[in-house]
Scaffold this active site. Structure first.
Site, mmCIF file in Angstrom:
data_model
loop_
_atom_site.group_PDB
_atom_site.id
_atom_site.type_symbol
_atom_site.label_atom_id
_atom_site.label_comp_id
_atom_site.label_asym_id
_atom_site.label_seq_id
_atom_site.Cartn_x
_atom_site.Cartn_y
_atom_site.Cartn_z
ATOM 1 N N LYS A 280 55.297 49.669 26.282
ATOM 2 C CA LYS A 280 55.320 48.233 26.563
ATOM 3 C C LYS A 280 56.443 47.569 25.759
ATOM 4 C CE LYS A 280 50.357 47.459 27.406
ATOM 5 N NZ LYS A 280 50.464 46.944 28.779
ATOM 6 N N ARG B 45 42.371 52.997 33.937
ATOM 7 C CA ARG B 45 41.715 53.596 35.099
ATOM 8 C C ARG B 45 41.518 55.105 34.904
ATOM 9 N NH1 ARG B 45 46.548 51.419 38.794
ATOM 10 N NH2 ARG B 45 46.482 49.892 37.113
HETATM 11 N N1 BES Z 1 45.727 46.883 29.140
HETATM 12 C C1 BES Z 1 46.669 46.656 30.164
HETATM 13 C C2 BES Z 1 46.356 45.406 30.994
HETATM 14 C C3 BES Z 1 46.436 44.106 30.256
HETATM 15 C C4 BES Z 1 47.624 43.398 30.201
HETATM 16 C C5 BES Z 1 45.309 43.558 29.683
HETATM 17 C C6 BES Z 1 47.688 42.190 29.547
HETATM 18 C C7 BES Z 1 45.367 42.348 29.023
HETATM 19 C C8 BES Z 1 46.564 41.664 28.955
HETATM 20 C C9 BES Z 1 46.720 47.845 31.113
HETATM 21 O O1 BES Z 1 46.459 49.070 30.541
HETATM 22 C C10 BES Z 1 48.112 47.915 31.652
HETATM 23 O O2 BES Z 1 49.004 48.146 30.900
HETATM 24 N N2 BES Z 1 48.238 47.703 32.951
HETATM 25 C C11 BES Z 1 49.503 47.725 33.580
HETATM 26 C C12 BES Z 1 49.359 48.464 34.880
HETATM 27 C C13 BES Z 1 50.677 48.783 35.532
HETATM 28 C C14 BES Z 1 51.435 49.780 34.727
HETATM 29 C C15 BES Z 1 50.367 49.303 36.920
HETATM 30 C C16 BES Z 1 49.931 46.287 33.820
HETATM 31 O O3 BES Z 1 49.073 45.453 34.128
HETATM 32 O O4 BES Z 1 51.094 45.997 33.643
HETATM 33 MN MN MN Z 2 48.221 49.953 29.720
#
Ligand code: BES
Ligand code: MN
Ligand code: ZN
Length: 491
Positions: A268, A342
């Protein structure tokens, strides 16, 4: 753990009002009339309360609103908090009134003067919920405010104490969730999380923790691939509350417990990454609900299962393109290691069904950023294969004032996670990101199991204060899930 306020219900004692320190709350009845206790305060204040009650400002107050009169004449208290609430106000208004009082109070002593008797327990509930402050990690609280309890003067104090007992269990559950969500990841490791769950055995919960070796034997390649780059061992913690009929199948609650989500090799960006300490929010809610059920000795069989992992990049981490095999047997092409929640849930959902044959199953997860884009911070997203389960949850959440909105599912969305190399891939592209995540989970749910996925990415925390919580963890979902179980699966 952050301890909820001590709330004591006592008989009305008009003599004690003038000499009480801290804050004193009084209620304006219908048409801003002063009841017996408020009249007493008014006399002590030499008519100031009646003048306020007759003012335009008082007339314009909404139900549940509070206006403070500071350093009142004749009173030892530092403030008189005037509350607009009467017998005919709604439960929500009563709870909100309590929250407003709880916010003003902080941690100081508060005396609540009667008010509408039918709302006494809800007012106390609101005070307690809003009286939360996560200061566990602050050093030497030198200027810490004096800690004092909340005293509610009321008729039939024994009855009120009994009414409040189950609500007090809920406050405890909500605070437990908030503490877990607010804790930083160097404190709340997977091991520490499992330990806090294990400690709930003293409440009568049966707790089992599966370690990596156990999960390897079960073939949980999907869950395990998420934590393999971390020094913290992955765990699956199981909490069983058997307060219902002996041997009756339980309801299952499943939570995503990513104690920190760096994104893994699909790292990230730096800005805001610290927020990912809350990525165990789903597991936090499950643990909080189980705590509340145990504390109030719920007459239901409920099992809570949380997948505890840390998503880190390392020489041993899962790579984009890796193909892993789930406990169900399906293979998954990991396109993006940041779509890890997931992968964790897939194996926990499957394990829950294989082990407990639940009558219904709800999972909670801070699953997608797309959820925040869609619904913001006021409603969680719901996805379900059962209209009936959705409807009963919608009702439970509305009763508790927790926002939730159902989103669609369908074959067209499922098609987006097809993979040429494996049975599926773990992302479906930018479009409908929250729905494709839900479709992924649905592949691990048996058709005959009523199931709902709650994406709580937006509601688990707030960047500013909310009605019932300060900035930070909200505890969203604990009340609604408790209500769902109380109304649908008890007695
Ligand atoms: N934990 C994150 C989702 C999230 C983002 C929760 C911001 C709370 C605040 C999740 O694991 C994630 O990183 N999801 C990605 C999915 C994508 C790679 C398909 C996302 O939402 O960017
Ligand atoms: Mn994630
Ligand atoms: Zn995540």
């Amino acid at each position: 753990m952050t301890t909820p306020a001590d709330i004591t219900f006592v008989d009305v004692d008009l003599e004690a009002i003038a000499d009480t320190s801290g804050r004193v709350a009084v209620f304006l009845g219908e048409d801003c009339a002063l009841g017996r206790e408020a009249s007493r305060v008014n006399r002590v204040m030499r008519g100031a309360l009646a003048r306020f009650a007759a003012s335009d400002k008082a007339a314009k107050m909404k139900q549940g609103e509070v206006i403070s009169l500071a350093w009142p004449t004749g009173m030892a208290a530092e403030a008189v908090d005037v509350v607009r609430l009467n017998r005919r106000s709604t439960i929500e208004d009563a709870r909100k009134a309590g929250a407003n009082l709880g916010k003003l109070r902080g941690k100081g002593p508060l005396l609540v003067l009667a008010g509408p008797a039918r709302h006494a327990a809800e007012i106390a509930f609101g005070i307690a919920l809003r009286g939360y402050d996560f200061d566990a990690r602050k050093s030497a609280p030198e200027e810490a405010p004096e800690v004092g309890g909340v005293t509610v003067m009321t008729g039939k104090p024994e009855d009120m104490t009994a009414d409040y007992a189950p609500l007090s269990a809920l406050v405890d559950g909500v605070f437990f969730t908030r503490d877990l969500v607010n804790e930083p990841a160097n404190v709340l490791t997977t091991t520490e999380f499992a330990q806090r769950i294990k400690d709930m055995e003293s409440l009568g919960l049966k707790v089992t923790v599966l370690e990596e070796a156990d999960m390897e034997k079960l073939g949980m390649g999907s869950l395990l691939c998420v934590g393999q780059g971390s020094e913290s061992p992955s765990k699956l913690a199981i909490m069983e509350w058997n307060g219902g009929e002996k041997d009756a199948a339980p309801f299952a609650l499943v939570g995503k417990g990513v104690v920190f989500d760096t994104g893994g090799i699909s790292l990230k960006p730096a800005a805001g990454m610290e927020d990912m300490t809350m990525d165990m929010g789903g597991a936090g809610v499950v643990a909080g609900v189980m705590r509340a059920l145990a504390l109030r000795k719920a007459k239901a069989n409920v099992v809570g299962l949380v997948g505890l992992v840390e998503n880190m990049p390392s020489g041993n981490a899962t790579r984009p393109g890796d193909i892993v095999k789930s406990m169900k047997g399906d293979t998954i092409e990991v396109i993006n290691t940041d779509a890890e929640g997931r992968l964790v849930l897939a194996d926990v959902l499957w394990y829950a069904q294989e082990t407990f044959q639940p009558v219904g199953m709800i999972n909670l997860a801070t699953l997608t950023g797309a959820m925040i884009i869609a619904l913001g911070h006021d409603h969680a997203g719901a996805f379900s294969n059962s209209d009936e389960l959705w409807k009963s949850f919608e009702k439970a959440a509305a009763t508790e004032g927790e926002g939730v909105w159902r989103l669609p599912m369908g074959q067209a969305y499922d098609d987006l996670i097809k993979s040429p190399k494996a049975d599926m891939k773990n992302v479906g592209g930018r479009a409908a990101g929250s729905i494709t995540a839900a479709q992924f989970l649905k592949r691990f749910v048996k058709d005959d199991v009523p199931w709902m996925h709650l994406d709580i990415a937006g509601v688990a925390t707030h960047s500013g204060a909310a009605t019932f919580a300060p900035k930070g963890a909200s505890g969203w979902g604990v009340l609604a899930l408790n209500r769902l179980i109380a109304d649908g699966y008890e007695g």
